[in-house]
Design an enzyme around this catalytic site. Sequence first.
Site, PDB file in Angstrom:
ATOM      1  N   GLY A  70       0.781  -1.233   0.000  1.00 41.28           N
ATOM      2  CA  GLY A  70       0.000   0.000   0.000  1.00 41.28           C
ATOM      3  C   GLY A  70       0.810   1.278   0.000  1.00 41.28           C
ATOM      4  N   ASN A 127       1.424   3.003  -2.610  1.00 42.00           N
ATOM      5  CA  ASN A 127       0.691   3.930  -3.482  1.00 42.00           C
ATOM      6  C   ASN A 127      -0.515   4.526  -2.768  1.00 42.00           C
ATOM      7  OD1 ASN A 127       1.798   4.207  -6.347  1.00 42.00           O
ATOM      8  ND2 ASN A 127       2.036   2.018  -5.912  1.00 42.00           N
ATOM      9  N   ARG A 151     -14.809 -15.167 -10.632  1.00 43.43           N
ATOM     10  CA  ARG A 151     -14.339 -13.773 -10.609  1.00 43.43           C
ATOM     11  C   ARG A 151     -15.499 -12.780 -10.624  1.00 43.43           C
ATOM     12  NH1 ARG A 151      -8.787 -13.580 -11.443  1.00 43.43           N
ATOM     13  NH2 ARG A 151      -7.922 -15.364 -12.525  1.00 43.43           N
ATOM     14  N   ARG A 159      -5.580  -8.902  -8.623  1.00 42.66           N
ATOM     15  CA  ARG A 159      -6.643  -9.742  -9.174  1.00 42.66           C
ATOM     16  C   ARG A 159      -7.077  -9.136 -10.504  1.00 42.66           C
ATOM     17  NH1 ARG A 159      -6.418 -14.284  -7.329  1.00 42.66           N
ATOM     18  NH2 ARG A 159      -8.490 -14.718  -8.157  1.00 42.66           N
ATOM     19  N   HIS A 198       0.964   0.544 -13.129  1.00 43.96           N
ATOM     20  CA  HIS A 198       1.782  -0.620 -13.480  1.00 43.96           C
ATOM     21  C   HIS A 198       3.246  -0.179 -13.599  1.00 43.96           C
ATOM     22  CE1 HIS A 198       2.752  -4.512 -15.118  1.00 43.96           C
ATOM     23  NE2 HIS A 198       3.430  -3.905 -16.077  1.00 43.96           N
ATOM     24  N   GLN A 236       8.983   2.744  -8.052  1.00 44.34           N
ATOM     25  CA  GLN A 236       7.954   3.092  -7.058  1.00 44.34           C
ATOM     26  C   GLN A 236       7.999   4.577  -6.707  1.00 44.34           C
ATOM     27  OE1 GLN A 236       6.976   0.570  -3.665  1.00 44.34           O
ATOM     28  NE2 GLN A 236       5.364   0.159  -5.138  1.00 44.34           N
ATOM     29  N   GLU A 262       6.008   6.136  -9.217  1.00 46.77           N
ATOM     30  CA  GLU A 262       4.586   5.817  -9.024  1.00 46.77           C
ATOM     31  C   GLU A 262       3.964   6.782  -8.023  1.00 46.77           C
ATOM     32  OE1 GLU A 262       4.087   1.115  -9.923  1.00 46.77           O
ATOM     33  OE2 GLU A 262       4.336   1.649  -7.828  1.00 46.77           O
TER      34      GLU A 262
END
Length: 224
Positions: free
Chosen positions: A15, A17, A68, A94, A112, A174, A177
């Site tokens: 977490g 982000n 799903r 997921r 991503h 990161q 990001e």
Amino acid sequence: MSTKLRLGVLLSGSGTNLQALIGAIGTGRLDAEIVVVISNVADAYGLTRASAAGIPTVVVDHHAFPSRPDFDAQLVEHLRNHGAELVVLAGFMRLVTATLLGAFPARVLNIHPALLPAFPGLHAERQALAHGVTITGVTVHFVDEETDHGPILVQAAVPVRPDDTEDTLHARTQAQEHRIYPLAVQLIAEGRVRIDGRRVVVTDARIDPERALINPAPERAEDT
Ligand code: GAR
């Protein structure tokens, strides 16, 4: 009533982000409110970060659902119950289905750790190192039914060092990001983002068309 954009954040892990979004809201760079954080992993550290910031959390274990779409229907119910307007995937490991995407059309974002369409899927930094690219990066994009595939909103380029490991490269991707996810969400909060087929159009986008990242960098000053 608050007019801030209401975010529902989905995550599976650490977490960082999420923390960047919380931080950007705290400093006023992001005019939004995180109304719920949902994880499919009960002990994801991101849930601890959310609770520390006073954000409601929900665990929805995907193992408990036969398919799903059934899992996604439960996510949609929680997102709607909390009044989420934009769904922000932040390390949510997921695949999402039409059930979620149909409930939030053009309102699901993902980040991503590669310059898509290069290196989609798992271990993007490992893929970049194995391929030998000298520049990789980070992408924020709208989500569609294919993995790491939908229209691209913001990208940041990151140079690869010859001595990089997956971990050192991950640390630098990161860091980018954490800069561009709040920026991307803020563009949406300001109503400046429109999707036109595969392309995303940002009203009054600031761009610097002459600037390029070259790696290895030019040695002579006149070439830089
Ligand atoms: C991020 O690096 C994100 O780009 C990646 O998971 C990490 C989550 O980090 N997502 C993907 O690879 C999606 N295909 P975080 O939990 O510290 O935010």
